[in-house]
Design a protein around this motif. Structure first.
Motif, PDB file in Angstrom:
ATOM      1  N   HIS A  69     -11.847   5.685  -5.607  1.00  0.00           N
ATOM      2  CA  HIS A  69     -11.980   4.856  -6.793  1.00  0.00           C
ATOM      3  C   HIS A  69     -12.844   5.704  -7.924  1.00  0.00           C
ATOM      4  O   HIS A  69     -13.872   6.130  -7.817  1.00  0.00           O
ATOM      5  N   TYR A 102      -7.052   6.147  -9.152  1.00  0.00           N
ATOM      6  CA  TYR A 102      -7.075   6.273  -7.609  1.00  0.00           C
ATOM      7  C   TYR A 102      -6.521   7.580  -7.229  1.00  0.00           C
ATOM      8  O   TYR A 102      -5.351   7.602  -6.490  1.00  0.00           O
ATOM      9  N   GLN A 119      -4.729  -3.792  -8.526  1.00  0.00           N
ATOM     10  CA  GLN A 119      -6.078  -3.117  -8.400  1.00  0.00           C
ATOM     11  C   GLN A 119      -6.430  -3.573  -7.023  1.00  0.00           C
ATOM     12  O   GLN A 119      -7.057  -2.855  -6.270  1.00  0.00           O
ATOM     13  N   TYR A 166      -5.024  -1.200  -4.433  1.00  0.00           N
ATOM     14  CA  TYR A 166      -5.611   0.132  -4.611  1.00  0.00           C
ATOM     15  C   TYR A 166      -6.936   0.103  -3.914  1.00  0.00           C
ATOM     16  O   TYR A 166      -7.345   1.080  -3.169  1.00  0.00           O
ATOM     17  N   THR A 212       1.811   6.751  -7.184  1.00  0.00           N
ATOM     18  CA  THR A 212       0.577   7.274  -7.817  1.00  0.00           C
ATOM     19  C   THR A 212       0.599   8.739  -7.819  1.00  0.00           C
ATOM     20  O   THR A 212       0.864   9.238  -6.571  1.00  0.00           O
ATOM     21  N   GLN A 226       0.970  -1.389  -0.082  1.00  0.00           N
ATOM     22  CA  GLN A 226      -0.025  -0.001   0.014  1.00  0.00           C
ATOM     23  C   GLN A 226       0.958   1.153  -0.092  1.00  0.00           C
ATOM     24  O   GLN A 226       0.640   2.322  -0.846  1.00  0.00           O
ATOM     25  N   LEU A 263       2.400   1.629  -3.554  1.00  0.00           N
ATOM     26  CA  LEU A 263       1.315   2.215  -4.563  1.00  0.00           C
ATOM     27  C   LEU A 263       1.014   3.825  -4.190  1.00  0.00           C
ATOM     28  O   LEU A 263       0.873   4.250  -5.210  1.00  0.00           O
TER      29      LEU A 263
END
Length: 247
Positions: free
Chosen positions: A121, A135, A107, A110, A27, A20, A23
């Motif tokens: 989302h 996201y 995914q 996320y 992002t 987590q 990501l």
């Protein structure tokens, strides 16, 4: 922060898992798009899963192979742990990174953060047939906490903040402090932050996220920490294969 292999630790329910955290940092906060190509995102996430399982004591590197330790602890990555535990023959870290990487797992991680209100989302339909999911960040506090730990571990000063260190709505720069005038010393850090730094370096993201950081220690960590080394090795093979396909 030293270059020793992170030791097993009890998971903190309030803390993000390594997948987590990776990501979230990989992002874009505003548009929710990954900052790296999809193959880097998937491969590094697989390495982060291995690192998470090692940090909780569920797996370990024995010789050249990854093996389950027999320690049973609750994990969001039980499926991957069971694969490692019940594989008829052991595999190297690089082989496991190759086997565990996938779009569906990206995914799923996320969506886990979306369920906690950390990201949104956002789905978009194209021609009524295909759906693209993004996201964007919803709650900046978790990422800010992660960045604070990494900056302290790397010896960065408060004035070395990057634009995303502050929430998108925060346009007021932080006030300078007396310590901003002198270099900060790297502080002892926890095993989770050490592992995350190594993974970010292997993915080629650390320099982008923390351009003021000295790269010597992160490079050493990425080389010495086996999940990060497996990510770097797998990415190298993917790039070589792509280069050969184009010739």
């Amino acid at each position: 922060m030293d270059a020793q292999t992170p030791q097993a630790e009890e998971p903190n329910a309030a803390e993000l898992s390594l997948p987590q955290a990776f990501l979230l940092l990989a992002t874009n906060d505003t548009d929710g798009e990954p900052e790296v190509p999809a193959y880097i995102l998937r491969t590094t996430l697989a390495g982060a899963i291995l690192a998470e399982l090692e940090l909780t004591g569920a797996i370990g590197l024995q010789g050249k192979h990854v093996r389950a330790t027999g320690t049973a602890r609750p994990t969001d990555f039980q499926h991957q742990l069971e694969l490692i535990r019940h594989k008829s023959r052991p595999h190297t870290p690089k082989r496991w990174v190759s086997m565990l990487e996938g779009r569906a797992e990206v995914q799923r991680v996320y969506e886990g953060m979306a369920s906690r209100g950390i990201v949104d989302h956002v789905g978009e339909k194209h021609l009524g047939l295909f759906k693209t999911v993004r996201y964007p960040e919803k709650d900046h506090a978790p990422e800010a906490a992660i960045r604070h730990k990494i900056k302290a571990a790397l010896g960065l000063k408060p004035s070395d903040a990057t634009p995303t260190d502050a929430a998108p709505s925060d346009t007021t720069p932080p006030a300078a402090t007396p310590t901003d005038a002198t270099p900060a010393a790297a502080k002892p850090t926890d095993a989770r932050t050490t592992a995350l730094v190594a993974l970010l370096e292997a993915a080629g993201l650390l320099d982008k996220l923390f351009p003021a950081a000295d790269r010597d220690l992160p490079r050493k960590l990425a080389k010495d920490y086996w999940p990060a080394r497996a990510v770097a090795d797998e990415l190298r093979m993917i790039r070589l294969a792509e280069a050969e396909a184009m010739t």
